[in-house]
Design a protein around this motif. Structure first.
Motif, short mmCIF file in Angstrom:
data_model
loop_
_atom_site.label_atom_id
_atom_site.label_comp_id
_atom_site.label_asym_id
_atom_site.label_seq_id
_atom_site.Cartn_x
_atom_site.Cartn_y
_atom_site.Cartn_z
N ARG A 93 3.05 12.05 6.78
CA ARG A 93 3.65 12.90 5.88
C ARG A 93 5.30 12.65 6.08
NH1 ARG A 93 0.24 14.28 2.06
NH2 ARG A 93 1.71 15.84 1.99
N HIS A 94 6.01 12.95 5.00
CA HIS A 94 7.46 12.92 4.89
C HIS A 94 8.11 14.29 5.53
CE1 HIS A 94 6.66 15.40 1.39
NE2 HIS A 94 7.86 15.83 1.63
N ALA A 103 -5.75 2.10 1.16
CA ALA A 103 -4.90 2.20 2.37
C ALA A 103 -3.79 3.05 2.21
CB ALA A 103 -4.63 0.56 2.77
N ALA A 104 -3.29 2.78 0.95
CA ALA A 104 -1.88 3.75 0.51
C ALA A 104 -2.27 4.96 0.44
CB ALA A 104 -1.76 3.06 -0.92
N ILE A 105 -3.29 5.65 -0.14
CA ILE A 105 -3.83 6.86 0.07
C ILE A 105 -3.78 7.31 1.56
CG2 ILE A 105 -5.60 8.55 -0.56
CD1 ILE A 105 -6.18 6.78 -3.07
N HIS A 110 -2.54 6.27 3.94
CA HIS A 110 -1.07 6.32 4.72
C HIS A 110 -0.15 7.60 4.20
CE1 HIS A 110 -1.52 2.20 6.32
NE2 HIS A 110 -0.23 2.59 7.13
N HIS A 111 -0.43 8.07 2.87
CA HIS A 111 0.16 9.15 2.47
C HIS A 111 -0.20 10.38 2.97
CE1 HIS A 111 1.78 12.02 -0.59
NE2 HIS A 111 0.54 12.35 -0.44
N CYS A 115 -6.42 -6.51 -2.94
CA CYS A 115 -5.62 -5.85 -3.96
C CYS A 115 -6.20 -4.51 -3.86
CB CYS A 115 -5.32 -6.26 -5.43
SG CYS A 115 -4.24 -7.49 -5.49
N GLU A 166 -8.34 -3.25 -1.58
CA GLU A 166 -8.21 -2.49 -0.38
C GLU A 166 -6.87 -1.79 -0.17
OE1 GLU A 166 -7.59 -4.04 4.27
OE2 GLU A 166 -8.41 -5.48 2.64
N MET A 167 -5.86 -2.21 -0.85
CA MET A 167 -4.48 -1.51 -0.80
C MET A 167 -4.76 -0.08 -1.33
SD MET A 167 -2.45 -3.36 0.94
CE MET A 167 -3.92 -3.70 1.99
N LEU A 168 -5.46 0.24 -2.37
CA LEU A 168 -5.40 1.51 -2.96
C LEU A 168 -5.81 2.54 -1.83
CD1 LEU A 168 -4.85 3.42 -5.17
CD2 LEU A 168 -7.35 3.05 -5.84
#
Length: 109
Positions: free
Chosen positions: A45-46, A36-38, A40-41, A30, A32-34
């Motif tokens: 990019r969108h 990783a999420a940042i 990936h953001h 859990c 590690e996911m923070l």
């Protein structure tokens, strides 16, 4: 877990050392996911997908009126239809099976 085998993690109340090790591992995942999420953001990019206009030979092409007014649900359905389209797999298989590759070991130099 290595920490259980080294006897660093012990039984706690009604939990066995294996349960504690599993909970600790889940907690670390859990955490590690923070990051990783940042990451990936910023990595995915969108912005390239937000602008529906695109260029071909330096000519700006605008999407059709239908593409601009499509609802979100229709866009998702179109995307799913594109994902499960079998013709791409068949085309790739035909190319892979009909293309010959030279064997570098039999090549005369």
């Amino acid at each position: 877990s290595v920490l259980v085998e080294l006897d660093i993690i012990h039984d706690v109340d009604q939990l066995t050392s294996t349960n504690v090790a599993g909970g600790l591992q889940d907690f670390l995942i859990c955490l590690e996911m923070l990051p990783a999420a940042i990451a990936h953001h910023f990595a995915f990019r969108h912005a390239p997908y937000a602008d529906r206009s695109y260029r071909v030979n330096d000519t700006l092409l605008e999407p059709s009126r239908d593409a601009r007014t499509k609802s979100g649900r229709a866009a998702v359905v179109d995307g799913l239809r594109d994902v499960v389209k079998v013709t791409d797999v068949i085309d790739d298989a035909v190319v892979a099976l009909t293309t010959t590759v030279e064997d570098p070991h039999t090549k005369n130099t």
